[in-house]
Design a protein around this motif. Sequence first.
Motif, PDB file in Angstrom:
ATOM      1  N   SER A 104      54.807 111.981 -13.189  1.00  0.00           N
ATOM      2  CA  SER A 104      53.580 111.204 -13.426  1.00  0.00           C
ATOM      3  C   SER A 104      53.500 110.638 -14.841  1.00  0.00           C
ATOM      4  N   ALA A 108      53.680 106.605 -15.622  1.00  0.00           N
ATOM      5  CA  ALA A 108      52.505 106.077 -16.326  1.00  0.00           C
ATOM      6  C   ALA A 108      52.901 105.409 -17.641  1.00  0.00           C
ATOM      7  N   GLU A 109      53.852 106.012 -18.363  1.00  0.00           N
ATOM      8  CA  GLU A 109      54.338 105.394 -19.600  1.00  0.00           C
ATOM      9  C   GLU A 109      54.981 104.040 -19.302  1.00  0.00           C
ATOM     10  N   ILE A 149      42.674  99.992 -11.981  1.00  0.00           N
ATOM     11  CA  ILE A 149      43.712 100.902 -11.494  1.00  0.00           C
ATOM     12  C   ILE A 149      43.473 101.197 -10.025  1.00  0.00           C
ATOM     13  N   ILE A 155      49.432 109.845 -11.500  1.00  0.00           N
ATOM     14  CA  ILE A 155      49.950 108.726 -12.282  1.00  0.00           C
ATOM     15  C   ILE A 155      48.818 107.822 -12.740  1.00  0.00           C
ATOM     16  N   GLY A 156      47.942 107.444 -11.816  1.00  0.00           N
ATOM     17  CA  GLY A 156      46.838 106.565 -12.154  1.00  0.00           C
ATOM     18  C   GLY A 156      45.948 107.144 -13.241  1.00  0.00           C
ATOM     19  N   LYS A 157      45.709 108.467 -13.175  1.00  0.00           N
ATOM     20  CA  LYS A 157      44.877 109.106 -14.196  1.00  0.00           C
ATOM     21  C   LYS A 157      45.560 109.108 -15.561  1.00  0.00           C
ATOM     22  N   ASN A 158      46.877 109.260 -15.561  1.00  0.00           N
ATOM     23  CA  ASN A 158      47.606 109.191 -16.833  1.00  0.00           C
ATOM     24  C   ASN A 158      47.565 107.784 -17.419  1.00  0.00           C
ATOM     25  N   VAL A 159      47.699 106.777 -16.553  1.00  0.00           N
ATOM     26  CA  VAL A 159      47.600 105.388 -17.022  1.00  0.00           C
ATOM     27  C   VAL A 159      46.217 105.152 -17.641  1.00  0.00           C
ATOM     28  N   SER A 202      46.779  97.420 -12.037  1.00  0.00           N
ATOM     29  CA  SER A 202      47.963  98.269 -11.948  1.00  0.00           C
ATOM     30  C   SER A 202      47.902  99.101 -10.670  1.00  0.00           C
ATOM     31  N   HIS A 204      48.988 102.070  -8.086  1.00  0.00           N
ATOM     32  CA  HIS A 204      49.523 103.446  -8.041  1.00  0.00           C
ATOM     33  C   HIS A 204      49.136 104.096  -6.712  1.00  0.00           C
TER      34      HIS A 204
END
Length: 305
Positions: A104, A108-109, A149, A155-159, A202, A204
């Motif tokens: 994740s 996300a990075e 998002i 992943i979405g939460k990290n973005v 974005s 995800h």
Amino acid sequence: MRTILITPRPFHEKGSEQIEKLEQLGYKVIVNDTGKRYSKEQLMDLGANADAILTGNDPLDKELLSQAKNLKVISKYGVGLDNIDLTYANEKGIKVCKALGANSVSVAESAMMMILTSLRQYNSLCHNSKSGIEKRLMGREAKGKTLGILGLGAIGKNVAQFAHAFEMNIIGYDPYVTQDQVEDYVRMDTFEELLKQSDVISLHLPLLESTKYIIDELAISKMREGAIVINTARGGLIDSLALFKALQTDKLSFVSEDVELKERPEELKQMERYNITPHAASFTLEADQNTMKIAVQNIIDNLEE
């Protein structure tokens, strides 16, 4: 002796610790050391007597699963399950697991990198410079822009966390996530409102019947003029023809995707304001080791229960 079939190629070179772990528990481990993906015939032959299959993107369809008489567990080297016939696996009582959270941060990075490079026309700047063209292109700052998002899993939460550090405004849409399940800086809204209000969108989401072509010509028509679309999930979430038309007419200012190359036509891949990478967003040393560890542990947990 129970047999484990491991099909992803990275395990042969980088997964020795996890392979040894399985062998020490008494499992017979078959690892793909061919340097290539297994053909369907090879998969069917090797999987026929397997108690568990650890798979990457190999197609595990009904035909293959019906011949895997001993199969009890399918462990995904990743999180997307669209290469597995889940309905038939469920009918056969085969447990299907994914390596949740393993990649994740890496994905996300990559998404954040793609957002920034799209805003700043980084690809064109590099291409021009390497061609000896000293042309300074005008970019846009991330600060103050609205990021939509689609999909607020790990992943979405990290973005969202990364984008918040850049002082972006964040709108989220996920039918399975409520406002109290996200940070205060994320405002959950409807799909249509997200399309209308976002400067950057974005994706995800998993690829399901309900999400296939979620971004089509109608969805794009509702976006802001000059919006940017980022896709690090699956090619099937976006209609290729709709993307091509939107870039051609300047409805979208840039699109950056990390999907299988075969999922996009050549005419789209050659467009100046379109970037594509070969579904490599999760390819970091850290994510690779995390994914291997979780995928193997999923097998152990489900075979030993």
